[in-house]
Structures are given as C-alpha cells and as structure tokens.
Enzyme design. Structure first.
Site, PDB file in Angstrom:
ATOM      1  N   ARG A  50      -3.853  45.662  14.462  1.00 35.83           N
ATOM      2  CA  ARG A  50      -4.187  46.028  15.845  1.00 35.83           C
ATOM      3  C   ARG A  50      -3.238  45.457  16.895  1.00 35.83           C
ATOM      4  NH1 ARG A  50     -10.269  44.351  15.927  1.00 35.83           N
ATOM      5  NH2 ARG A  50      -9.727  43.434  13.915  1.00 35.83           N
ATOM      6  N   GLY A  56      -7.569  39.155  -0.314  1.00 36.40           N
ATOM      7  CA  GLY A  56      -8.726  38.507   0.307  1.00 36.40           C
ATOM      8  C   GLY A  56      -8.492  37.025   0.559  1.00 36.40           C
ATOM      9  N   ARG A 114      37.468  28.242  48.600  1.00 37.63           N
ATOM     10  CA  ARG A 114      37.049  29.058  49.738  1.00 37.63           C
ATOM     11  C   ARG A 114      38.298  29.678  50.335  1.00 37.63           C
ATOM     12  NH1 ARG A 114      33.609  25.694  53.822  1.00 37.63           N
ATOM     13  NH2 ARG A 114      32.161  25.622  52.088  1.00 37.63           N
TER      14      ARG A 114
HETATM   15  C1  UD1 Z   1     -13.406  35.921   7.689  1.00 40.02           C
HETATM   16  C2  UD1 Z   1     -14.611  35.461   6.870  1.00 40.02           C
HETATM   17  C3  UD1 Z   1     -15.858  35.617   7.711  1.00 40.02           C
HETATM   18  C4  UD1 Z   1     -15.703  34.789   8.995  1.00 40.02           C
HETATM   19  C5  UD1 Z   1     -14.434  35.183   9.738  1.00 40.02           C
HETATM   20  C6  UD1 Z   1     -14.181  34.216  10.877  1.00 40.02           C
HETATM   21  C7  UD1 Z   1     -14.077  35.987   4.551  1.00 40.02           C
HETATM   22  C8  UD1 Z   1     -14.339  36.877   3.403  1.00 40.02           C
HETATM   23  N1  UD1 Z   1     -14.706  36.273   5.682  1.00 40.02           N
HETATM   24  O1  UD1 Z   1     -13.584  37.292   7.938  1.00 40.02           O
HETATM   25  O2  UD1 Z   1     -16.984  35.162   7.014  1.00 40.02           O
HETATM   26  O3  UD1 Z   1     -16.841  34.966   9.827  1.00 40.02           O
HETATM   27  O4  UD1 Z   1     -13.294  35.130   8.869  1.00 40.02           O
HETATM   28  O5  UD1 Z   1     -13.091  34.640  11.616  1.00 40.02           O
HETATM   29  O6  UD1 Z   1     -13.342  35.031   4.409  1.00 40.02           O
HETATM   30  N2  UD1 Z   1      -5.915  36.410   5.062  1.00 40.02           N
HETATM   31  C9  UD1 Z   1      -4.925  36.112   4.151  1.00 40.02           C
HETATM   32  N3  UD1 Z   1      -4.877  36.803   2.983  1.00 40.02           N
HETATM   33  C10 UD1 Z   1      -5.781  37.763   2.663  1.00 40.02           C
HETATM   34  C11 UD1 Z   1      -6.785  38.057   3.602  1.00 40.02           C
HETATM   35  C12 UD1 Z   1      -6.840  37.356   4.791  1.00 40.02           C
HETATM   36  O7  UD1 Z   1      -4.086  35.244   4.391  1.00 40.02           O
HETATM   37  O8  UD1 Z   1      -5.670  38.338   1.563  1.00 40.02           O
HETATM   38  C13 UD1 Z   1      -5.958  35.648   6.318  1.00 40.02           C
HETATM   39  C14 UD1 Z   1      -5.831  36.508   7.557  1.00 40.02           C
HETATM   40  O9  UD1 Z   1      -4.466  36.625   7.941  1.00 40.02           O
HETATM   41  C15 UD1 Z   1      -6.643  35.729   8.581  1.00 40.02           C
HETATM   42  C16 UD1 Z   1      -7.696  35.029   7.739  1.00 40.02           C
HETATM   43  O10 UD1 Z   1      -7.227  35.051   6.426  1.00 40.02           O
HETATM   44  O11 UD1 Z   1      -5.871  34.744   9.226  1.00 40.02           O
HETATM   45  C17 UD1 Z   1      -9.069  35.679   7.831  1.00 40.02           C
HETATM   46  O12 UD1 Z   1      -8.967  36.989   7.330  1.00 40.02           O
HETATM   47  P1  UD1 Z   1      -9.684  38.205   8.044  1.00 40.02           P
HETATM   48  O13 UD1 Z   1      -9.330  39.448   7.349  1.00 40.02           O
HETATM   49  O14 UD1 Z   1      -9.473  38.139   9.510  1.00 40.02           O
HETATM   50  O15 UD1 Z   1     -11.197  37.868   7.696  1.00 40.02           O
HETATM   51  P2  UD1 Z   1     -12.458  38.278   8.519  1.00 40.02           P
HETATM   52  O16 UD1 Z   1     -12.847  39.651   8.126  1.00 40.02           O
HETATM   53  O17 UD1 Z   1     -12.269  38.015   9.951  1.00 40.02           O
END
Ligand code: UD1
Ligand code: MG
Length: 426
Positions: A15, A79, A410
């Site tokens: 986004r 994840g 100057r």
């Molecule tokens: C996550 C939590 C959620 C929490 C929220 C708070 C999980 C499954 N869920 O959700 O419970 O309320 O954060 O903000 O953890 N990232 C990686 N590698 C990956 C996936 C994500 O490095 O494979 C990093 C992202 O860049 C980010 C962070 O992990 O900085 C969180 O990932 P994001 O996808 O934002 O998780 P949420 O859905 O927000």
C-alpha cells in the site's frame, strides 16, 4: 539476562506504492527502521533484521548506520512465524531473551520495551506478548483468555469467530521469548489457517501445550504500536513523533512559538531558552545550544552543531556544519560543510558553494573567529578565511584569506553624472 532482538521487516508494504522498502521511508530524516533500532539498541546487544522485499536496500542501510545489527534474508515470505525461524540457526546456542518487534512501528518507546522485558523477567515468563486495548480492534489478532483470565491463544482476524471478533484486547506484535525454551516451536508451527501462513502468534498455544509460562503484558499507550501501511499512516506517524518531540523540548525549557508549523527530529538536542520561530524544519541529528534563535522558516538538514547564543534567521539552510557561539546567520543564507568560529557575522544572501557538480565532491568552508562576511558573498569551497578577516559584499571568494585582511571581488563602481537626463533628451 542477555537480550537479542529480531525485527521483522520482510513484508511487501504494497500500500505504500513505492520502489523503496517500506521500512526505509523516512520521518524527519530517519527511516522507520531506524526508529525501531534506536529504541531497542540500549536493551539488546545484537539486532537481527529479517529482510525480504527490497532486501538489499535495507541491508545497505543497516551496514552503514548500525553496529551490532545484521540482516537475514527470508524468501519466500511465508508468515511471521516463518520469518522468526530464519534466525534460528544464528541463535542456536543463545540462552537469553529474544525480543521480537516489527520494523514498521516507529512509535514504540524504549521505556515501554524496558518495562515489558522487566515484566517478562519478574513473572519468570517463557513467552510474553504485548497487548493493547482498542475500541476498534479490526485487523489485529485478538488475545483470547481463559475464564480465570490467563492467556489461551491469539486468533487472527481472518480466523476469528464472530464472538472472538468482539474482543478488544489485541496483539501488539511485540514478544519476549525465553529463547532456549521456545526455539523448538519454530520447527513445529503449522500453516493450516485462513492465510496458509506460519503465524508467530501460534507460539502462545504451542507454549501452553508444552507447559511453558505464557503471559500478556497490557501496554498503557496504544498509539505506540501505530503501524505504517500507507502514506497516510506515514504522515500521521510523523505528526505524532513531532508532537512528542516538541512537547519534550518545551518541558525542557525550549520555546516553540508555533508547534503547528514547527518540525523537529527526535535526534535533535536543544538547550534551554532557545526560541524556535514558526515554519522551521529540523531533520536528522543536530545539537543546538542555549539561548539561540532559530527561524522563522529555517531549515537544518542534519549534522548541525550550533553552540550558544546563535541566531539562524529566516530562509537560512544549514547542513553538516559546526557553528561556534555568538555567531549570526541572519537571513537568506546557505551554510553547508562548514566550520564557523565565534562572533562570525554572515551577511544576507551568503552561500557556501560546497558542491562541485563536475567532480561531485563536497568541500569545506572554514571561517575563523570574528570573520565578517558581506551580503551576497559566494564562498567557493574549499576555503579558509582567517581570524578577523572581512569580505566585501557581493564577493566571490575562491582562495584562502589571511587573518585580519579585507578581501573583495568587485568591478569598480562607475557613476555617469546626468546620464539619464541626456538619454531622455535623445
Ligand atoms: C500481525 C500479527 C497480529 C498482530 C499484528 C500487529 C501474526 C500472524 N499476526 O499481523 O496478531 O495484531 O501483527 O501489528 O503475526 N513479516 C515478515 N515476513 C513474513 C510476514 C510478515 O517479515 O513472512 C513482517 C512484516 O514485514 C511486518 C510484520 O512481519 O513488519 C508483521 O506482518 P504483517 O503482515 O503486517 O502482520 P499483521 O497481519 O499485521
Ligand atoms: Mg501489520
């Protein structure tokens, strides 16, 4: 107990609609990831940043700016649990606490993290998750508790039942793990959920099944976990970080005439009785002394050290320069890569020409104590102007000037008496 941090920063940040990694977008001259690393650096003796999307940019930033920090690549990104598992080989023999944070939440405070770790230690916890209470918990993972209030599990929004969705206590995304007891979890997490991801949040139920001490720590101020997903979030977070900073400065004796139009970076120190006038923008790392007057409409770009009793006036830009006490740069000037002594006066319109556009090199300007520079002077660096020397207005200075000399370039002033009247007669 020794602490290492893992910072999750591999996600795509779709986004943001950007060619740049999300965590490298800046607030007042510092990338989001820099805020997180700065706030954890006094707690952890090593930081492991998990990178994926635009990994090279992030690694480059860390290499140049942060000691005791390294990056580990996560491809593909399966994840948050999978992300943490990338650090397992590195932490194989580690016996301390691992603090897990996200790279896109720049508002988290060092003090909050400190209290969080203290709580974790004080209750002998193996797994502690930080939680927050939100009136609107949408999109967050929900903290599910047992009847006796102890922690049961975390359920992601996409996996939650209607009843679970009503829970207002959410997962803040910050964890403290007793590593030697919890590391095994990362080879046991499953991805049988709505997003087919390995969820870090599943370590809570894993911990319970394995007889570990699992706890949630409810944070006080949930604005601290404000995450950046879009440019709108970025602007909102910038405002919050700025407001925090201005308030701290005012409480320490700095006058901010108009907080609504003033921007001052977190890493700028300012001494008491200094007055910051409206529309001033101060980014990066700077140190400003006591009793100075900055602005209106001044721009300090970082690497600026200003001692006491200094005036930086309107439409003055200063970058990477050291200015000693009682010096004035009153109006319409650019001071870059410079050293200014005490009691120097810089006339309006003075420019330090520090950049050679052909060689792309930057050079230094040194102005010793009591130098006076006339208005509209260009100082073509590298140049040193000796103590007490004066430069006549409108000069272009390309050579070093000896102490107490007058230097000026100057063309002689020509006066043609009655020239206008004669021209009119023709
Ligand atoms: C996550 C939590 C959620 C929490 C929220 C708070 C999980 C499954 N869920 O959700 O419970 O309320 O954060 O903000 O953890 N990232 C990686 N590698 C990956 C996936 C994500 O490095 O494979 C990093 C992202 O860049 C980010 C962070 O992990 O900085 C969180 O990932 P994001 O996808 O934002 O998780 P949420 O859905 O927000
Ligand atoms: Mg998120």
């Amino acid at each position: 107990m020794e602490i290492k941090s893992i910072i999750l920063a591999a996600g795509k940040g779709t986004r943001m609609k950007s060619e740049k990694s999300k965590v490298l977008h800046e607030i007042l001259g510092k990338p989001l990831l820099g805020y997180v690393l700065d706030n954890v650096k006094n707690l952890a003796n090593e930081n492991i940043v998990i990178v994926g999307h635009k990994a090279e940019q992030v690694s480059d930033f860390i290499e140049k700016n942060y000691d005791c920090s390294k990056t580990i690549l996560q491809t593909p990104q399966l994840g948050t649990g999978h992300a943490v598992s990338m650090a397992c080989p590195d932490l194989e023999n580690f016996n301390g606490n691992v603090l897990i944070l996200c790279g896109d939440t720049p508002l988290i405070k060092e003090e909050t993290l400190k209290n969080f770790v203290e709580y974790h230690n004080s209750v002998n916890s193996d797994i502690t998750v930080m939680s927050a209470i939100f009136d609107d918990p949408t999109n967050y993972g929900r903290i599910i508790r047992e009847d006796n209030n102890s922690l049961n599990c975390i359920v992601e929004e996409k996996d939650a039942t209607l009843e679970q969705k009503l829970v207002k206590e959410v997962n803040a995304g910050i964890y403290c793990l007793n590593w030697s007891k919890v590391k095994r979890a990362f080879s046991e997490l499953k991805s049988n959920n709505a997003q087919n991801e390995y969820y870090l949040t599943d370590i809570i139920s894993w911990g319970k099944e394995n007889g570990l001490n699992v706890n949630a720590y409810i944070m006080d101020d949930n604005t601290e976990i404000y995450g950046i997903n879009s440019r709108v979030n970025l602007a909102e977070a910038s405002k919050m970080i700025n407001e925090r900073k201005l308030e701290t400065l005012m409480n320490n004796g700095v006058t901010i005439v108009d907080p609504d139009s003033t921007w001052i970076s977190e890493d700028t120190q300012i001494g008491s009785d200094t007055v910051i006038l409206p529309y001033t923008y101060i980014e990066g790392k700077n140190k400003i002394g006591k009793n100075c007057q900055i602005g209106p409409c001044a721009h300090l770009r970082g690497g600026v050290e200003i001692e006491d009793n200094i005036k930086i006036g309107n439409f003055v830009e200063v970058k990477k320069s050291h200015i000693k006490s009682n010096t004035n740069v009153g109006h319409l000037a650019y001071i870059g890569d410079s050293e200014l002594g005490e009691r120097v006066n810089i006339g309006a319109g003075t420019i330090t020409a520090n950049y050679n556009a052909i060689t792309k090199e930057k050079s230094k300007t040194i102005l010793k104590n009591d130098v006076k520079i006339g208005s509209n002077t260009v100082i073509v660096a590298p140049v040193e102007v000796g103590e007490g020397a004066n430069i006549g207005a409108g000069s272009v200075i390309t050579k070093d000037i000896k102490p107490w000399a007058l230097a000026l370039t100057r063309s002689p002033l020509k006066i043609l008496e009655n020239w206008v009247k004669q021209a009119q007669k023709k």
